[in-house]
Scaffold this motif. Structure first.
Motif, PDB file in Angstrom:
ATOM      1  N   SER A 228      31.413  30.260  29.023  1.00 10.63           N
ATOM      2  CA  SER A 228      30.321  29.316  28.770  1.00 10.63           C
ATOM      3  C   SER A 228      30.559  28.039  29.573  1.00 10.63           C
ATOM      4  O   SER A 228      31.702  27.715  29.928  1.00 10.63           O
ATOM      5  CB  SER A 228      30.224  28.994  27.269  1.00 10.63           C
ATOM      6  OG  SER A 228      31.370  28.283  26.827  1.00 10.63           O
ATOM      7  N   GLU A 229      29.471  27.342  29.894  1.00  8.08           N
ATOM      8  CA  GLU A 229      29.495  26.032  30.540  1.00  8.08           C
ATOM      9  C   GLU A 229      30.186  26.047  31.905  1.00  8.08           C
ATOM     10  O   GLU A 229      30.721  25.030  32.358  1.00  8.08           O
ATOM     11  CB  GLU A 229      30.132  24.978  29.624  1.00  8.08           C
ATOM     12  CG  GLU A 229      29.408  24.813  28.304  1.00  8.08           C
ATOM     13  CD  GLU A 229      30.021  23.749  27.431  1.00  8.08           C
ATOM     14  OE1 GLU A 229      30.456  22.708  27.968  1.00  8.08           O
ATOM     15  OE2 GLU A 229      30.073  23.969  26.199  1.00  8.08           O
ATOM     16  N   VAL A 230      30.206  27.211  32.553  1.00  6.48           N
ATOM     17  CA  VAL A 230      30.774  27.305  33.895  1.00  6.48           C
ATOM     18  C   VAL A 230      29.739  26.785  34.895  1.00  6.48           C
ATOM     19  O   VAL A 230      28.575  27.220  34.895  1.00  6.48           O
ATOM     20  CB  VAL A 230      31.157  28.757  34.239  1.00  6.48           C
ATOM     21  CG1 VAL A 230      31.625  28.853  35.691  1.00  6.48           C
ATOM     22  CG2 VAL A 230      32.235  29.271  33.293  1.00  6.48           C
ATOM     23  N   LEU A 231      30.150  25.850  35.754  1.00  8.84           N
ATOM     24  CA  LEU A 231      29.272  25.328  36.798  1.00  8.84           C
ATOM     25  C   LEU A 231      29.541  26.062  38.103  1.00  8.84           C
ATOM     26  O   LEU A 231      30.696  26.291  38.472  1.00  8.84           O
ATOM     27  CB  LEU A 231      29.493  23.824  36.981  1.00  8.84           C
ATOM     28  CG  LEU A 231      29.198  22.942  35.753  1.00  8.84           C
ATOM     29  CD1 LEU A 231      29.440  21.469  36.091  1.00  8.84           C
ATOM     30  CD2 LEU A 231      27.771  23.141  35.274  1.00  8.84           C
ATOM     31  N   VAL A 234      27.462  30.671  37.671  1.00 13.41           N
ATOM     32  CA  VAL A 234      26.694  30.701  36.420  1.00 13.41           C
ATOM     33  C   VAL A 234      26.449  32.128  35.921  1.00 13.41           C
ATOM     34  O   VAL A 234      26.041  32.321  34.770  1.00 13.41           O
ATOM     35  CB  VAL A 234      25.342  29.970  36.618  1.00 13.41           C
ATOM     36  CG1 VAL A 234      25.573  28.492  36.872  1.00 13.41           C
ATOM     37  CG2 VAL A 234      24.545  30.609  37.757  1.00 13.41           C
ATOM     38  N   GLU A 235      26.649  33.133  36.766  1.00 11.86           N
ATOM     39  CA  GLU A 235      26.447  34.518  36.329  1.00 11.86           C
ATOM     40  C   GLU A 235      27.339  34.877  35.135  1.00 11.86           C
ATOM     41  O   GLU A 235      27.025  35.812  34.384  1.00 11.86           O
ATOM     42  CB  GLU A 235      26.741  35.491  37.480  1.00 11.86           C
ATOM     43  CG  GLU A 235      25.772  35.379  38.645  1.00 11.86           C
ATOM     44  CD  GLU A 235      26.226  34.358  39.675  1.00 11.86           C
ATOM     45  OE1 GLU A 235      25.690  34.394  40.804  1.00 11.86           O
ATOM     46  OE2 GLU A 235      27.124  33.526  39.365  1.00 11.86           O
ATOM     47  N   ASN A 237      28.098  32.877  32.556  1.00 12.29           N
ATOM     48  CA  ASN A 237      27.673  32.238  31.309  1.00 12.29           C
ATOM     49  C   ASN A 237      26.768  33.145  30.475  1.00 12.29           C
ATOM     50  O   ASN A 237      25.788  33.691  30.976  1.00 12.29           O
ATOM     51  CB  ASN A 237      26.931  30.939  31.602  1.00 12.29           C
ATOM     52  CG  ASN A 237      27.831  29.880  32.203  1.00 12.29           C
ATOM     53  OD1 ASN A 237      29.024  29.844  31.936  1.00 12.29           O
ATOM     54  ND2 ASN A 237      27.267  29.016  33.031  1.00 12.29           N
ATOM     55  N   SER A 239      27.055  36.089  29.374  1.00 12.11           N
ATOM     56  CA  SER A 239      27.010  37.516  29.674  1.00 12.11           C
ATOM     57  C   SER A 239      27.794  38.309  28.627  1.00 12.11           C
ATOM     58  O   SER A 239      28.453  37.749  27.757  1.00 12.11           O
ATOM     59  CB  SER A 239      27.569  37.784  31.065  1.00 12.11           C
ATOM     60  OG  SER A 239      28.901  37.327  31.158  1.00 12.11           O
ATOM     61  N   TYR A 260      29.070  36.866  43.123  1.00 17.20           N
ATOM     62  CA  TYR A 260      28.653  35.742  42.294  1.00 17.20           C
ATOM     63  C   TYR A 260      28.653  34.455  43.120  1.00 17.20           C
ATOM     64  O   TYR A 260      29.298  34.358  44.168  1.00 17.20           O
ATOM     65  CB  TYR A 260      29.585  35.571  41.098  1.00 17.20           C
ATOM     66  CG  TYR A 260      29.607  36.739  40.124  1.00 17.20           C
ATOM     67  CD1 TYR A 260      28.657  37.757  40.197  1.00 17.20           C
ATOM     68  CD2 TYR A 260      30.574  36.819  39.131  1.00 17.20           C
ATOM     69  CE1 TYR A 260      28.680  38.822  39.313  1.00 17.20           C
ATOM     70  CE2 TYR A 260      30.610  37.874  38.239  1.00 17.20           C
ATOM     71  CZ  TYR A 260      29.659  38.879  38.340  1.00 17.20           C
ATOM     72  OH  TYR A 260      29.684  39.937  37.460  1.00 17.20           O
ATOM     73  N   TYR A 263      32.422  29.244  42.343  1.00 16.26           N
ATOM     74  CA  TYR A 263      32.803  28.407  41.205  1.00 16.26           C
ATOM     75  C   TYR A 263      32.937  26.955  41.652  1.00 16.26           C
ATOM     76  O   TYR A 263      33.526  26.661  42.703  1.00 16.26           O
ATOM     77  CB  TYR A 263      34.136  28.891  40.613  1.00 16.26           C
ATOM     78  CG  TYR A 263      34.693  27.996  39.518  1.00 16.26           C
ATOM     79  CD1 TYR A 263      34.215  28.085  38.214  1.00 16.26           C
ATOM     80  CD2 TYR A 263      35.686  27.055  39.802  1.00 16.26           C
ATOM     81  CE1 TYR A 263      34.725  27.268  37.217  1.00 16.26           C
ATOM     82  CE2 TYR A 263      36.195  26.234  38.814  1.00 16.26           C
ATOM     83  CZ  TYR A 263      35.712  26.337  37.520  1.00 16.26           C
ATOM     84  OH  TYR A 263      36.206  25.522  36.537  1.00 16.26           O
ATOM     85  N   GLU A 264      32.399  26.044  40.840  1.00 16.48           N
ATOM     86  CA  GLU A 264      32.502  24.619  41.162  1.00 16.48           C
ATOM     87  C   GLU A 264      33.494  23.906  40.237  1.00 16.48           C
ATOM     88  O   GLU A 264      34.514  23.401  40.682  1.00 16.48           O
ATOM     89  CB  GLU A 264      31.123  23.964  41.057  1.00 16.48           C
ATOM     90  CG  GLU A 264      30.136  24.484  42.107  1.00 16.48           C
ATOM     91  CD  GLU A 264      28.759  23.849  41.969  1.00 16.48           C
ATOM     92  OE1 GLU A 264      28.603  22.918  41.140  1.00 16.48           O
ATOM     93  OE2 GLU A 264      27.836  24.295  42.694  1.00 16.48           O
ATOM     94  N   GLY A 267      33.944  24.767  32.452  1.00 15.30           N
ATOM     95  CA  GLY A 267      33.743  26.046  31.787  1.00 15.30           C
ATOM     96  C   GLY A 267      34.835  26.392  30.787  1.00 15.30           C
ATOM     97  O   GLY A 267      35.944  25.829  30.823  1.00 15.30           O
TER      98      GLY A 267
END
Length: 536
Positions: A228-231, A234-235, A237, A239, A260, A263-264, A267
């Motif tokens: 969750s809350e991954v910037l 986003v794929e 989040n 799932s 995907y 990743y930034e 999360g």
């Protein structure tokens, strides 16, 4: 006085049949508060829907029944038509000398019923037919001939009934579990699901996830997680849960993430508990191909010896109509030969210890309270697992022995006069450890601090063993606490009418009822600098 009404029936209707995974019983949270911390409400509700049959009410069966009733199942039915013998009092704490000659289950039932008003106790006096046995969600066998146990196990497997078998022979014991071909474990370890903050996720095959240094992820191979809350990536989040492979305390891999987004930052990882299906083999099959849970790695060579040794005991009893006699060298040698023949028939190369098999044979007619408590606790725990689906069951055999408790660790056989019966309540224990050690136990002076759950168990074991009952022996128990309702779920010496009474005094009175020879001083002192003049 104060007994919960119980039912004694030769035959019972189909309404006693209850699927162990169903039930919406109301849970008394004041009584089960500590147990709810461990099991949770959902598992507790499943357990409250389980009907349990317990066969055999000697010391081991009494321990199992006590623990299962305290645990809060739907109902417990007892089966043991054998008359009480004086030697039963070595380990069966619900029995008294006045009960000798009466059926064990009949005597045990009303005293067991006092432990939990929510669990009805029944006695069965008919035949153990497949139709009767399979009315229950869980069946527990003690003291049942192996051939009969195999037949009962087959009936249980056909009906989907969970099966537990356990026995003790002196200082040796075993347990076997068979919960069917597809038993669902909803939570294998009972731990809270773990969470961690994400440091990075690679675009790779497989994707490498790294958590922040200050938060180990706490996962194991095969665990499932969500994100969750991954910037950026986003794929991930929201799932579906996906399995992980652990590389280290801060890293694990997931599926292919090359497709995907990059990743930034930020999360969270959330563990998701998954139901696990466990397949068990039948008793018949497991005798030939045992799967053994190691209980003591210092005795790595013993489980297979005991696996065959216990089968040899059954074969010996089938042939002679009795178990080997204490201190009988001929019987011990015969048991060793039977064990060797069984090993040869299975193709196993087993290096048998003559001493081990001799001590197994010599003590096989005896019963030791602490070992009954040990296996009774484990067997009841397996019943709770079978009923609740929480925690991984024993798969499938467990062997344990306390041979080192014998004089000289059992290197030399005890002479016949040391183990011969004397017509006392301690005969079954002396048949194992000898009268010299039995008399030494009677002279001991022990101090027990605390009469809580473990304290109650210790006092019960000491009473059964005859600890401190001699002229100079004594037990001192001190506990300044008083009894609360929540204690009744696990401190079995206490009853509802004891609430607000002193724990130490109530426990002392209880074990004196179990063994009137007990010499016990119950005190309310705390241990500390202020009582050094008392407990020096």
């Amino acid at each position: 006085a104060g007994l919960v009404p119980s039912v004694s029936e030769a035959n019972m209707s189909d309404q006693d049949n209850m699927d162990v995974e169903k039930g919406d019983a109301v849970i008394d949270e004041a009584l089960y508060s500590r147990q709810l911390y461990v099991l949770g409400h959902e598992a507790m509700r499943r357990m409250a829907g389980a009907s349990v049959l317990i066969v055999g009410l000697k010391g081991l069966g009494a321990e199992i029944a006590k623990n299962v009733v305290l645990g809060g199942v739907k109902s417990v039915t007892l089966y043991d038509l054998a008359p009480v013998q004086l030697s039963d009092l070595s380990a069966q704490f619900f029995l008294q000398e006045a009960d000798v000659g009466r059926p064990r289950a009949e005597v045990t039932m009303p005293r067991l019923a006092e432990l939990n008003q929510y669990v009805p106790i029944k006695e069965y006096k008919g035949d153990l037919t497949p139709d009767f046995i399979t009315q229950f969600g869980i069946v527990v066998l003690t003291g049942v001939p192996l051939a009969q146990a195999i037949d009962i196990n087959e009936a249980c497997r056909t009906a989907g009934t969970r099966f537990v078998m356990t026995d003790t022979y002196g200082l040796f014991g075993h347990l076997f579990c068979d919960f069917g071909d597809d038993f669902a474990v909803f939570d294998i370890n009972g731990e809270e699901p773990v969470n961690a903050m994400i440091a990075s996720i690679s675009q790779d095959q497989p994707g490498l996830v790294t958590v922040l240094d200050e938060s180990r992820h706490g996962l194991e191979d095969g665990d499932y997680v969500t994100f969750s809350e991954v910037l950026g990536m986003v794929e991930l989040n929201g799932s579906e849960p996906r399995p992980v492979r652990v590389l280290g305390p801060y890293t694990f891999t997931i599926e292919d993430t090359r497709g995907y987004a990059k990743y930034e930052r930020g999360g969270y990882m959330h563990q998701v508990k998954q139901k696990k299906s466990v397949a068990f083999k039948s008793l018949r099959e497991s005798l030939q191909q045992p799967e053994i849970l190691m209980s003591d790695f210092a005795k790595f060579d013993r489980p297979l010896q005991l696996h065959l040794g216990f089968q040899a005991l059954h074969a010996f009893r089938d042939e002679r109509g009795m178990l080997p006699a204490p201190s009988d060298a001929v019987h011990a040698a015969e048991l060793l030969q039977i064990s060797k023949k069984m090993a040869a028939a299975t193709g196993e190369e087993v290096d048998f210890s003559e001493r081990l098999l001799r001590n197994l044979a010599s003590g096989s007619r005896g019963e030791i309270s602490p070992l009954c408590a040990f296996f009774g606790g484990i067997a009841a725990q397996e019943v709770m697992k079978a009923a609740s689906g929480k925690f991984m069951p024993v798969k499938q055999w467990l062997y344990f022995d306390a041979e080192e408790s014998l004089a000289g660790s059992g290197e030399q056989p005890l002479p016949t006069q040391e183990t011969a019966p004397r017509g006392t309540r301690y005969d079954a224990q002396a048949a194992v450890i000898g009268w010299t050690m039995q008399e030494q136990l009677s002279t001991l002076r022990y101090l027990l601090v605390g009469a809580g759950a473990i304290g109650c168990e210790m006092l019960k074991n000491w009473a059964m063993m005859g600890l401190g009952v001699g002229p100079n022996g004594k037990i001192v128990v001190t506990d300044p606490d008083t009894i609360e309702k929540s204690n009744l779920n696990r401190q079995f010496l206490f009853r509802p009418w004891h609430v607000k009474a002193a724990k130490s005094v109530t426990a002392a009175n209880a074990i004196c009822a179990m063994n009137p020879a007990c010499q016990i001083d119950a005190r309310l002192d705390r241990l500390g600098a202020g009582t050094e003049d008392i407990y020096d």
